[in-house]
Design a protein around this motif. Sequence first.
Motif, short mmCIF file in Angstrom:
data_model
loop_
_atom_site.label_atom_id
_atom_site.label_comp_id
_atom_site.label_asym_id
_atom_site.label_seq_id
_atom_site.Cartn_x
_atom_site.Cartn_y
_atom_site.Cartn_z
N VAL A 168 4.26 -0.73 1.81
CA VAL A 168 2.48 -0.42 2.46
C VAL A 168 1.82 0.18 0.84
O VAL A 168 0.78 -0.70 1.02
CB VAL A 168 2.43 0.39 3.62
N ALA A 169 2.81 1.05 0.65
CA ALA A 169 1.77 1.49 -0.47
C ALA A 169 1.52 0.34 -1.79
O ALA A 169 0.73 0.68 -2.90
CB ALA A 169 2.88 2.73 -1.59
N ILE A 170 2.04 -0.83 -1.79
CA ILE A 170 1.79 -1.72 -3.06
C ILE A 170 0.57 -2.63 -2.19
O ILE A 170 0.45 -3.42 -2.96
CB ILE A 170 2.50 -2.26 -3.39
N GLY A 171 0.82 -2.49 -0.70
CA GLY A 171 -0.52 -3.49 -0.17
C GLY A 171 0.13 -4.45 0.40
O GLY A 171 -0.52 -5.27 0.60
N PHE A 172 1.68 -4.15 1.40
CA PHE A 172 2.09 -5.81 1.93
C PHE A 172 2.99 -5.27 2.94
O PHE A 172 3.41 -3.83 2.64
CB PHE A 172 2.54 -6.57 0.99
N VAL A 173 2.74 -5.47 3.97
CA VAL A 173 4.48 -5.48 5.57
C VAL A 173 3.55 -6.25 6.11
O VAL A 173 3.49 -5.43 7.04
CB VAL A 173 4.26 -4.00 5.03
N THR A 174 5.26 -7.14 6.82
CA THR A 174 5.14 -7.85 7.79
C THR A 174 6.57 -7.48 8.56
O THR A 174 7.56 -8.34 7.63
CB THR A 174 4.43 -9.07 7.97
N VAL A 175 7.37 -6.76 9.38
CA VAL A 175 8.69 -6.56 9.35
C VAL A 175 8.88 -8.04 9.91
O VAL A 175 8.49 -8.41 11.11
CB VAL A 175 8.78 -5.23 10.28
N ALA A 176 10.28 -8.43 9.82
CA ALA A 176 10.92 -9.58 10.06
C ALA A 176 12.45 -9.29 10.47
O ALA A 176 12.29 -8.22 10.24
CB ALA A 176 10.74 -10.76 9.41
N GLY A 177 12.70 -9.47 10.57
CA GLY A 177 13.89 -8.97 11.05
C GLY A 177 15.09 -9.04 10.53
O GLY A 177 14.65 -9.12 9.03
N CYS A 178 16.37 -8.66 9.84
CA CYS A 178 17.26 -8.03 8.73
C CYS A 178 18.15 -9.71 8.58
O CYS A 178 17.88 -10.39 9.43
CB CYS A 178 18.33 -7.41 9.22
N SER A 179 17.86 -9.05 7.39
CA SER A 179 19.27 -10.69 6.96
C SER A 179 20.71 -9.88 6.85
O SER A 179 21.30 -9.28 6.89
CB SER A 179 19.06 -10.42 5.34
N SER A 180 21.41 -11.28 7.13
CA SER A 180 22.75 -11.36 7.32
C SER A 180 23.89 -11.42 5.99
O SER A 180 24.79 -12.18 5.82
CB SER A 180 23.50 -12.05 8.88
N ASP B 58 3.41 -9.55 -16.21
CA ASP B 58 2.07 -8.55 -16.14
C ASP B 58 1.11 -8.05 -16.02
O ASP B 58 1.15 -7.17 -15.08
CB ASP B 58 1.66 -9.31 -17.63
N GLU B 59 1.64 -9.03 -14.68
CA GLU B 59 0.23 -8.37 -12.99
C GLU B 59 0.83 -7.65 -12.98
O GLU B 59 0.29 -6.41 -12.00
CB GLU B 59 -0.14 -10.19 -12.06
N VAL B 60 2.24 -7.73 -12.42
CA VAL B 60 3.04 -6.38 -11.66
C VAL B 60 2.60 -5.12 -12.16
O VAL B 60 2.72 -4.30 -11.59
CB VAL B 60 5.19 -7.05 -10.83
N SER B 61 2.77 -5.32 -12.99
CA SER B 61 3.06 -4.38 -14.01
C SER B 61 1.93 -3.25 -14.40
O SER B 61 1.80 -2.53 -14.13
CB SER B 61 3.96 -4.76 -15.14
N ARG B 62 1.01 -4.34 -13.67
CA ARG B 62 -0.51 -3.10 -13.53
C ARG B 62 -0.86 -2.65 -12.07
O ARG B 62 -1.88 -2.42 -12.15
CB ARG B 62 -1.40 -3.92 -14.00
N ASN B 63 -0.12 -3.22 -11.84
CA ASN B 63 -0.48 -2.74 -9.76
C ASN B 63 0.00 -0.90 -9.78
O ASN B 63 0.08 -0.53 -9.84
CB ASN B 63 0.98 -3.26 -9.34
N PRO B 64 -1.39 -0.96 -8.82
CA PRO B 64 -2.29 0.06 -9.23
C PRO B 64 -1.47 1.34 -7.87
O PRO B 64 -1.40 2.43 -8.48
CB PRO B 64 -3.62 0.39 -8.38
N ALA B 65 -0.18 0.95 -7.21
CA ALA B 65 0.95 1.50 -6.47
C ALA B 65 1.86 2.04 -7.90
O ALA B 65 2.22 3.04 -7.18
CB ALA B 65 1.81 0.36 -5.91
N TYR B 66 1.83 1.46 -9.30
CA TYR B 66 2.52 2.08 -10.31
C TYR B 66 1.79 3.18 -11.19
O TYR B 66 0.47 2.89 -11.41
CB TYR B 66 3.12 1.00 -11.12
N SER B 67 2.18 4.00 -11.56
CA SER B 67 1.93 5.28 -12.58
C SER B 67 2.76 5.10 -14.14
O SER B 67 3.96 5.06 -13.58
CB SER B 67 0.97 6.43 -12.16
N ASN B 68 2.02 5.89 -14.71
CA ASN B 68 2.70 6.54 -16.09
C ASN B 68 4.53 4.98 -16.59
O ASN B 68 5.20 5.00 -16.27
CB ASN B 68 3.89 7.79 -16.53
N VAL B 69 3.45 3.74 -16.58
CA VAL B 69 4.61 2.64 -16.95
C VAL B 69 4.86 3.00 -18.28
O VAL B 69 3.65 2.80 -18.92
CB VAL B 69 3.48 0.99 -16.23
#
Length: 208
Positions: free
Chosen positions: A23-35, A129-140
């Motif tokens: 959620v902190a990165i800005g997404f979440v839809t819960v699905a089933g568990c993987s086996s 490079d896009e993921v490394s700039r995600n605002p959920a991360y700091s002090n990268v």
Amino acid sequence: MRIEFVVRRMARLRATGAVAAAVAIGFVTVAGCSSDSDSDSSAASSVPSTSVVITGPEGTATVQNPAPYLSLWDPCSLPKSVPDSVALQDDPGVSQLDPWQFCEYQRVGDNPGDASYGISVGVTTQPYDEVSRNPAYSNVRPTRVGDGHPAFIADRAGVGSGPGMGIGWGTSYGTVTVDISPLGGSDPFDVQPILEKFVGAAYPYVPK
């Protein structure tokens, strides 16, 4: 009494723990568990679909992969030995929201003071490079994973019960991230060694 405590605590962590990392990165839809995490052989064979577009060798891409995000590597295909390496329960949850997939593990202590934490393994069509700039991360800052592959390590705030951390690296089809979040317990522990140990165990099973 002890069983009731564990059940109550598991329910609370399921509601607010590892899923909160996504959620902190800005997404979440819960699905089933993987086996698919029952054996080492299942992880070794879990490779991205042939429909995935190779957008750059091992993290050099600067554009998002146009392939469907669900055609990427399954982050829940890691063998049991990987979560076991840092005492995680082998019953991961799955979260999906385009362009991300997550596999979410937890460690819940037997006693109220035991350190508890969640680890979320993510894969996305977004370039490194896009993921490394995600605002959920700091002090990268730069680091290396596995065989010396370039990566970033960063701080995560506002997730779980205390400061967390994340490591991410590029692949030929997008980016893989591993985030850790403290989930409670009074016993002190350092998240970085746990995160780095998990990444070291997981890296050989992640398609390049």
